[in-house]
Enzyme design. Structure first.
Site, PDB file in Angstrom:
ATOM      1  CG  HIS A 121      10.333  10.850 -26.321  1.00  0.00           C
ATOM      2  ND1 HIS A 121       9.202  10.678 -25.566  1.00  0.00           N
ATOM      3  CD2 HIS A 121      11.371  10.787 -25.455  1.00  0.00           C
ATOM      4  CE1 HIS A 121       9.550  10.519 -24.291  1.00  0.00           C
ATOM      5  NE2 HIS A 121      10.864  10.580 -24.199  1.00  0.00           N
ATOM      6  CG  ASP A 198       9.786  16.619 -28.795  1.00  0.00           C
ATOM      7  OD1 ASP A 198      10.408  17.353 -28.008  1.00  0.00           O
ATOM      8  OD2 ASP A 198       9.577  15.412 -28.581  1.00  0.00           O
ATOM      9  CD  GLN A 201      17.635  14.877 -25.732  1.00  0.00           C
ATOM     10  OE1 GLN A 201      18.620  15.181 -25.066  1.00  0.00           O
ATOM     11  NE2 GLN A 201      16.588  14.279 -25.193  1.00  0.00           N
ATOM     12  CE  LYS A 224      14.412  15.153 -21.574  1.00  0.00           C
ATOM     13  NZ  LYS A 224      13.805  14.482 -22.727  1.00  0.00           N
ATOM     14  CB  CYS A 362      10.796   7.192 -24.560  1.00  0.00           C
ATOM     15  SG  CYS A 362      10.612   7.055 -22.794  1.00  0.00           S
TER      16      CYS A 362
HETATM   17  C1  LIG Z   1      12.569  14.039 -22.863  1.00  0.00           C
HETATM   18  C2  LIG Z   1      11.888  14.082 -24.156  1.00  0.00           C
HETATM   19  C3  LIG Z   1      10.495  14.138 -24.237  1.00  0.00           C
HETATM   20  C4  LIG Z   1       9.596  14.048 -23.027  1.00  0.00           C
HETATM   21  O1  LIG Z   1       9.789  15.108 -22.163  1.00  0.00           O
HETATM   22  P1  LIG Z   1       9.038  15.122 -20.748  1.00  0.00           P
HETATM   23  O2  LIG Z   1       9.767  16.164 -19.988  1.00  0.00           O
HETATM   24  O3  LIG Z   1       9.210  13.745 -20.169  1.00  0.00           O
HETATM   25  O4  LIG Z   1       7.619  15.444 -20.995  1.00  0.00           O
HETATM   26  C5  LIG Z   1       9.917  14.236 -25.476  1.00  0.00           C
HETATM   27  N1  LIG Z   1      10.662  14.289 -26.597  1.00  0.00           N
HETATM   28  C6  LIG Z   1      12.011  14.243 -26.570  1.00  0.00           C
HETATM   29  C7  LIG Z   1      12.775  14.328 -27.837  1.00  0.00           C
HETATM   30  C8  LIG Z   1      12.663  14.124 -25.341  1.00  0.00           C
HETATM   31  O5  LIG Z   1      13.994  14.078 -25.325  1.00  0.00           O
END
Ligand SMILES: *Cc1c(COP(=O)(O)O)cnc(C)c1O
Length: 404
Positions: A121, A198, A201, A224, A362
């Site tokens: 992302h 990260d 997701q 999320k 993104c």
């Molecule tokens: C949604 C997402 C982000 C960004 O998250 P924010 O809540 O917008 O800061 C980063 N990495 C992944 C894999 C995502 O799905």
């Protein structure tokens, strides 16, 4: 088995109509919907004990402080952090990554190498590029294959004693691929590099255990995970959080302040300057309780059923191509039909009440690799149903008819 109808009744928004049609919400990878218990927690906070935390002697401030710190403990327990102060409550994944990427400015030197996956992302690319520019470090990229899986043999060749940091997502938001993060972490540690995962997701589908993963940093967003926007997690191992300098200066993050010298507060407050999203933090804790009450094993198994069903049904549409076909996949289906622009399909689906995401998600480097402008992405959550997938499939067929 999950009682889906009972679960759906927890989400008031699922009864809404959009453009005169019952809402079919398949944009869960962008943000999840909010159960009534979380909405209630937000209303209760503002109706009964809204106060600033950590500073006040008055009762409401203490009640709010207790609730906020209780939420930190819930996050600690959920992710199995060893210490509660290894849990930094942030504004979300992007904020968390920026805290780490900015902090590493003090720890890297010219010529050091950072490895990133090609499935990232933008929020897990740009802060590291900015870091590389500041210190003269070099960014190396792990490519992915046609199925959307990281090429681990290439990863092996990128690792060396110059590698200081490795970062990747746990699950790709654009393709749904579940990455082999344990292997990535262990191999990075073998050359002495730190790892940031990260988990934005992954957390809606999987309950990660940061100690078992032995990960150095793990980040996620509450929104999320059935929680509110503007709040999230930075987990860091105590030793790493102590090595990193503070990100922002301000109230809450200091021990003593004079004009000659300020000393910083200990963890976690060192990284929590200013008044935090108090209500959001409390609601994050409630959202985790809610999801754990259902159970991540059940959530994962049911979402896999939805993924299998959706993949099978969508695959029958002529000319439809699914991007991201790894065997290890979360309930995200990215697709295109012929050369119809994803935006046009998304707009027609919206008229039919079906909310999907269209575009590059993104993750422009992924789209560039496939040579496409973007995809239509349908992402399923535990409150979705096969009947809703049938609505999606019918709507996609209709869009195809209208556009070709
Ligand atoms: C949604 C997402 C982000 C960004 O998250 P924010 O809540 O917008 O800061 C980063 N990495 C992944 C894999 C995502 O799905």
């Amino acid at each position: 088995m999950l009682d889906i109808q009972k679960i759906r009744a927890d989400f008031p928004i699922l009864n809404e109509e959009v453009n005169g049609k019952p809402l079919v919400y398949f944009d869960n990878a962008a943000t999840s919907q909010t159960p009534q218990v979380v909405i209630d927690a937000i209303v209760e906070y503002y109706s009964k004990y809204n106060a600033n935390i950590h500073r006040g002697v008055h009762t409401l401030s203490q009640v709010a402080t207790d609730a906020y710190e209780q939420a930190r403990l819930k996050v600690q327990k959920h992710f199995n952090a060893k210490k509660s102060y290894e849990v930094i409550l942030t504004a979300g994944t992007t904020h968390s990554i920026n805290i780490v990427a900015t902090g590493f400015t003090a720890l890297l030197k010219e010529g050091d190498e950072i490895i990133v996956s090609a499935l990232e992302h933008h929020s897990n690319i740009v802060p590291w590029q900015m870091l590389c520019e500041r210190v003269g470090a070099v960014l190396k990229v792990i490519p992915f294959n046609e199925a959307g899986e990281l090429q681990m043999d290439v990863y092996d060749t990128l690792l060396s004693d110059k590698t200081k940091l490795v970062f990747t997502n746990h699950i790709s938001n654009a393709l749904g691929t579940i990455n082999p993060i344990k292997e990535i972490i262990d191999k990075a540690h073998a050359v002495g590099a730190a790892v940031l995962i990260d988990g934005a997701q992954a957390c809606p589908h999987i309950k990660p255990d940061v100690q078992e993963l032995d990960v150095d940093f793990y980040v996620a967003s509450a929104h999320k995970l059935c929680g509110p926007t503007g709040v999230g997690l930075l987990y860091g191992k105590e030793e790493w959080l102590n090595k990193l300098p503070p990100y922002q200066g301000g109230g809450e993050m200091i021990e003593t302040v004079t004009f000659e010298k300020t000393t910083y507060a200990g963890l976690p407050h060192k990284f929590e300057a200013g008044t935090p999203n108090i209500c959001g933090g409390i609601a994050f804790g409630v959202a985790l309780d809610y999801m754990n009450g259902i159970g991540f094993d059940k959530i994962g198994a049911y979402e896999q059923e939805l993924l299998d069903y959706g993949t099978e049904q969508l695959s029958q549409i002529e000319g439809l191509r699914i991007y991201g076909t790894s065997k290890n996949k979360a309930s995200v289906i990215s697709f295109n039909i012929g050369d119809i622009h994803p935006f046009d399909i998304g707009s027609i689906l919206d008229k039919l009440g079906v909310a999907v995401r269209t575009g590059h998600h993104c993750a422009q480097p992924i789209m560039n690799t496939y040579g496409i402008p973007g995809t239509v992405r349908a992402s399923f959550s535990f409150y979705n149903t096969k009947e809703e997938i049938d609505v999606l499939v019918a709507a996609v067929k209709k869009a195809q008819m209208m556009l070709s």
